[in-house]
Design a protein around this motif. Sequence first.
Motif, PDB file in Angstrom:
ATOM      1  N   LYS A  28     -48.213 -71.545 -29.982  1.00 40.82           N
ATOM      2  CA  LYS A  28     -47.092 -72.087 -30.760  1.00 40.82           C
ATOM      3  C   LYS A  28     -45.747 -71.848 -30.058  1.00 40.82           C
ATOM      4  O   LYS A  28     -44.787 -72.565 -30.280  1.00 40.82           O
ATOM      5  N   GLY A  29     -45.682 -70.832 -29.195  1.00 38.22           N
ATOM      6  CA  GLY A  29     -44.424 -70.520 -28.530  1.00 38.22           C
ATOM      7  C   GLY A  29     -44.218 -71.281 -27.236  1.00 38.22           C
ATOM      8  O   GLY A  29     -43.233 -71.068 -26.546  1.00 38.22           O
ATOM      9  N   ILE A  30     -45.166 -72.153 -26.872  1.00 38.39           N
ATOM     10  CA  ILE A  30     -45.072 -72.884 -25.616  1.00 38.39           C
ATOM     11  C   ILE A  30     -44.586 -74.298 -25.895  1.00 38.39           C
ATOM     12  O   ILE A  30     -45.171 -75.030 -26.692  1.00 38.39           O
ATOM     13  N   SER A  31     -43.539 -74.703 -25.196  1.00 41.41           N
ATOM     14  CA  SER A  31     -42.966 -76.036 -25.399  1.00 41.41           C
ATOM     15  C   SER A  31     -43.888 -77.108 -24.822  1.00 41.41           C
ATOM     16  O   SER A  31     -44.755 -76.833 -23.985  1.00 41.41           O
ATOM     17  N   SER A  32     -43.657 -78.350 -25.255  1.00 42.29           N
ATOM     18  CA  SER A  32     -44.475 -79.454 -24.762  1.00 42.29           C
ATOM     19  C   SER A  32     -44.268 -79.653 -23.260  1.00 42.29           C
ATOM     20  O   SER A  32     -45.210 -80.011 -22.539  1.00 42.29           O
ATOM     21  N   ALA A  33     -43.049 -79.413 -22.753  1.00 43.13           N
ATOM     22  CA  ALA A  33     -42.782 -79.574 -21.324  1.00 43.13           C
ATOM     23  C   ALA A  33     -43.594 -78.572 -20.507  1.00 43.13           C
ATOM     24  O   ALA A  33     -44.171 -78.920 -19.463  1.00 43.13           O
ATOM     25  N   ILE A  34     -43.653 -77.335 -20.981  1.00 40.69           N
ATOM     26  CA  ILE A  34     -44.420 -76.316 -20.270  1.00 40.69           C
ATOM     27  C   ILE A  34     -45.916 -76.614 -20.373  1.00 40.69           C
ATOM     28  O   ILE A  34     -46.675 -76.406 -19.419  1.00 40.69           O
TER      29      ILE A  34
ATOM     30  N   ARG B 279     -40.300 -73.676 -12.573  1.00 33.25           N
ATOM     31  CA  ARG B 279     -38.942 -74.080 -12.959  1.00 33.25           C
ATOM     32  C   ARG B 279     -38.805 -74.093 -14.474  1.00 33.25           C
ATOM     33  O   ARG B 279     -37.770 -73.683 -15.024  1.00 33.25           O
ATOM     34  N   GLU B 280     -39.840 -74.580 -15.144  1.00 36.92           N
ATOM     35  CA  GLU B 280     -39.833 -74.581 -16.619  1.00 36.92           C
ATOM     36  C   GLU B 280     -39.879 -73.157 -17.159  1.00 36.92           C
ATOM     37  O   GLU B 280     -39.167 -72.799 -18.102  1.00 36.92           O
ATOM     38  N   VAL B 281     -40.735 -72.322 -16.552  1.00 31.50           N
ATOM     39  CA  VAL B 281     -40.914 -70.946 -17.034  1.00 31.50           C
ATOM     40  C   VAL B 281     -39.623 -70.144 -16.869  1.00 31.50           C
ATOM     41  O   VAL B 281     -39.262 -69.314 -17.709  1.00 31.50           O
ATOM     42  N   GLU B 282     -38.889 -70.393 -15.780  1.00 32.14           N
ATOM     43  CA  GLU B 282     -37.679 -69.633 -15.488  1.00 32.14           C
ATOM     44  C   GLU B 282     -36.599 -69.832 -16.548  1.00 32.14           C
ATOM     45  O   GLU B 282     -35.709 -68.998 -16.689  1.00 32.14           O
ATOM     46  N   THR B 283     -36.701 -70.908 -17.316  1.00 27.10           N
ATOM     47  CA  THR B 283     -35.699 -71.164 -18.358  1.00 27.10           C
ATOM     48  C   THR B 283     -35.992 -70.406 -19.645  1.00 27.10           C
ATOM     49  O   THR B 283     -35.166 -70.408 -20.563  1.00 27.10           O
ATOM     50  N   LEU B 284     -37.147 -69.772 -19.727  1.00 30.35           N
ATOM     51  CA  LEU B 284     -37.494 -69.061 -20.964  1.00 30.35           C
ATOM     52  C   LEU B 284     -36.588 -67.854 -21.157  1.00 30.35           C
ATOM     53  O   LEU B 284     -36.231 -67.173 -20.183  1.00 30.35           O
ATOM     54  N   PRO B 285     -36.250 -67.537 -22.412  1.00 26.65           N
ATOM     55  CA  PRO B 285     -35.215 -66.514 -22.673  1.00 26.65           C
ATOM     56  C   PRO B 285     -35.703 -65.073 -22.641  1.00 26.65           C
ATOM     57  O   PRO B 285     -34.876 -64.159 -22.669  1.00 26.65           O
ATOM     58  N   SER B 286     -37.036 -64.835 -22.616  1.00 29.04           N
ATOM     59  CA  SER B 286     -37.471 -63.433 -22.698  1.00 29.04           C
ATOM     60  C   SER B 286     -38.700 -63.191 -21.832  1.00 29.04           C
ATOM     61  O   SER B 286     -39.511 -64.090 -21.607  1.00 29.04           O
TER      62      SER B 286
ATOM     63  N   ASN C 264     -44.486 -63.900 -20.007  1.00 28.45           N
ATOM     64  CA  ASN C 264     -45.849 -63.367 -19.939  1.00 28.45           C
ATOM     65  C   ASN C 264     -46.827 -64.261 -20.687  1.00 28.45           C
ATOM     66  O   ASN C 264     -47.935 -64.544 -20.214  1.00 28.45           O
ATOM     67  N   GLU C 265     -46.422 -64.716 -21.869  1.00 31.23           N
ATOM     68  CA  GLU C 265     -47.309 -65.542 -22.686  1.00 31.23           C
ATOM     69  C   GLU C 265     -47.656 -66.841 -21.960  1.00 31.23           C
ATOM     70  O   GLU C 265     -48.814 -67.259 -21.934  1.00 31.23           O
ATOM     71  N   VAL C 266     -46.655 -67.481 -21.361  1.00 36.30           N
ATOM     72  CA  VAL C 266     -46.875 -68.752 -20.676  1.00 36.30           C
ATOM     73  C   VAL C 266     -47.756 -68.557 -19.441  1.00 36.30           C
ATOM     74  O   VAL C 266     -48.673 -69.346 -19.187  1.00 36.30           O
ATOM     75  N   VAL C 267     -47.483 -67.512 -18.664  1.00 32.29           N
ATOM     76  CA  VAL C 267     -48.284 -67.259 -17.467  1.00 32.29           C
ATOM     77  C   VAL C 267     -49.734 -66.940 -17.852  1.00 32.29           C
ATOM     78  O   VAL C 267     -50.688 -67.402 -17.207  1.00 32.29           O
TER      79      VAL C 267
ATOM     80  N   ASN D  54     -40.007 -58.399 -10.520  1.00 29.58           N
ATOM     81  CA  ASN D  54     -39.032 -59.458 -10.744  1.00 29.58           C
ATOM     82  C   ASN D  54     -39.749 -60.806 -10.783  1.00 29.58           C
ATOM     83  O   ASN D  54     -40.952 -60.907 -10.466  1.00 29.58           O
ATOM     84  N   PHE D  55     -39.003 -61.850 -11.134  1.00 26.74           N
ATOM     85  CA  PHE D  55     -39.595 -63.164 -11.327  1.00 26.74           C
ATOM     86  C   PHE D  55     -40.113 -63.760 -10.012  1.00 26.74           C
ATOM     87  O   PHE D  55     -41.149 -64.426  -9.978  1.00 26.74           O
ATOM     88  N   VAL D  56     -39.392 -63.522  -8.914  1.00 26.96           N
ATOM     89  CA  VAL D  56     -39.808 -64.063  -7.611  1.00 26.96           C
ATOM     90  C   VAL D  56     -41.178 -63.508  -7.216  1.00 26.96           C
ATOM     91  O   VAL D  56     -42.068 -64.249  -6.786  1.00 26.96           O
ATOM     92  N   GLN D  57     -41.341 -62.189  -7.389  1.00 21.65           N
ATOM     93  CA  GLN D  57     -42.631 -61.580  -7.038  1.00 21.65           C
ATOM     94  C   GLN D  57     -43.723 -62.046  -7.991  1.00 21.65           C
ATOM     95  O   GLN D  57     -44.871 -62.227  -7.589  1.00 21.65           O
ATOM     96  N   LEU D  58     -43.369 -62.230  -9.255  1.00 22.30           N
ATOM     97  CA  LEU D  58     -44.331 -62.740 -10.219  1.00 22.30           C
ATOM     98  C   LEU D  58     -44.852 -64.104  -9.757  1.00 22.30           C
ATOM     99  O   LEU D  58     -46.061 -64.356  -9.764  1.00 22.30           O
ATOM    100  N   LYS D  59     -43.951 -64.998  -9.362  1.00 22.79           N
ATOM    101  CA  LYS D  59     -44.347 -66.327  -8.898  1.00 22.79           C
ATOM    102  C   LYS D  59     -45.298 -66.227  -7.699  1.00 22.79           C
ATOM    103  O   LYS D  59     -46.324 -66.903  -7.646  1.00 22.79           O
TER     104      LYS D  59
END
Length: 549
Positions: A327-333, A361-368, A373-376, A412-417
Amino acid sequence: MKQIRTVIVDDEGRIRRGIERMVRSLGEEWDIAGIFSDGLEVYEAVINQSISFDLLISDIRMPEMDGLTLNKKLKSHLSFLTIFISGYDDFEYLQTALRDGAVNYILKPIDKEQFQIQMYEVKRKIQKVQEEKQEWVIMQEKAAQLEYTKQVQLLGEMTWKEDKDIAFFDWTRQFPNGRYQLIHISIDQFFSQTKEFSPEEWNRWSQAIETILAETVEANMRIHQIHSWWWRGSTFSYWLLLHLEEEGEMDDFLELSRLFAEELRGTIQKITPFTASVAIGNEFKDLSLFSIMKNDLLTLLQFRIIQGGNRVFEVEMIEQLKAQKSKGISSAIQRSTEQVITSFMQGEKDDLLKALQVFFREVETLPSPVMINEVVHYLIIGIVGYWIENEGYNENPDLLTDALNSTKNAPNFVQLKDQVKLWILDVMDNMAGLKKEQHNPIQVAKEWIKNNLGDNISIKKIAQQVYMNPNYFCDYFKNQTGETILDYVTSARLEKAKELLEKTDLKIYDIALAVGYQDTKYFSRLFKQWLGKTPSQFREHYFKLAIDK
């Protein structure tokens, strides 16, 4: 003392009733298990009704089946003592009776005092037999308890060890063949509650949880005749191994584990201030897979990150989670995620990398971080779900563990990617390998083993050479070759050791290392167990034969 169960058989009713009265007059320690008019009646009662007894008092001559025949036929089914009732003209019969193991005989007409003396002697002998049986039972129980303790110690050691060389799995020979299932129980949020209780309170709750576990195991497994071992893991975590005989007809082995897990989880929540999560693994037959199954369950418990605790987790849930839309994942993601999975399925690396760029790019816009984590995790579950669906194997526990650790430990986000991208590419490479034609996977595995005898050989490594799930590979290898992979590796190593003993002057220590054994004493013991001689004796015998020629 147990009552002495007695069977009376005589074709004369008056004598039967007289013997019954005399037996009952001896006291409460004597019990009449049955009264019969012919030997055939007794034999049929034993065969059809499963009656048992300690003493047979029987007439010798009876119309349908005489006492001698009855005694001889029953001795193949039961253990008991016999007293024959006979007339003065039955001396030859009595000689045969004594040769066939009768305790004694009583002549007709029966003298009451003589009967009491005979029965006292019989009681003394039966009491001695019962005492010996009881001592034997106690000895067997102690031996079984010692064996169980040793087995639990072995299982506990293997719980802490990582993927080891297959030589370390010789311990599995101390366990019976059959069907196995491993279960892991872990208390939720243990570390966050450490400040709430004193050490004494922690100790009491630990004992309470172990009591709950022991009683729940005992209540469930005894009913279904399933053998089990349970032991402590790390702090406030426990392991349970279930075993069902190979010929067992229980098709709902997994269902029983589910019911047990739910009962245990509910009881812990009801009685203690904690909740618990339980992970249930797949059924397996080869205990050499223990470490793999252990890692499988540890991976399952990481799903608490996604779903929360106080749950029962099963391998099948990965496929179910894959189909769920968060439910927390947008249609774009969701669209970008599906594009990554589609490119992965098609095996197009360039398209996959482009899809991952869009996804991140979509994930990086998430606020928390929680939402990231949920999206990945949603993407990871989708990849693993395709792996299961497309190839028909269980998920690779190591790949999934690596992915979840990436999200948990990335600074960090770069290493996560980078870590997630590398993981997906690794899975893609494995998928490509799985699709390669294997001319003879057994031969490929054997050749790899022979070329790596001195290295760390694990079941996981062997299975990777033929792109098979380790559990499936073990069953496949045994079905195709008639021997377990453990036996094959041991045999290959010892054959190589024989060759080195015959053709080189290497020391025993160096030969042991060359064929994968770090412990020279263990190598020598195993060599003798398989070949009948120690390495030194084998070498000496070989050179003696060579000189004689």
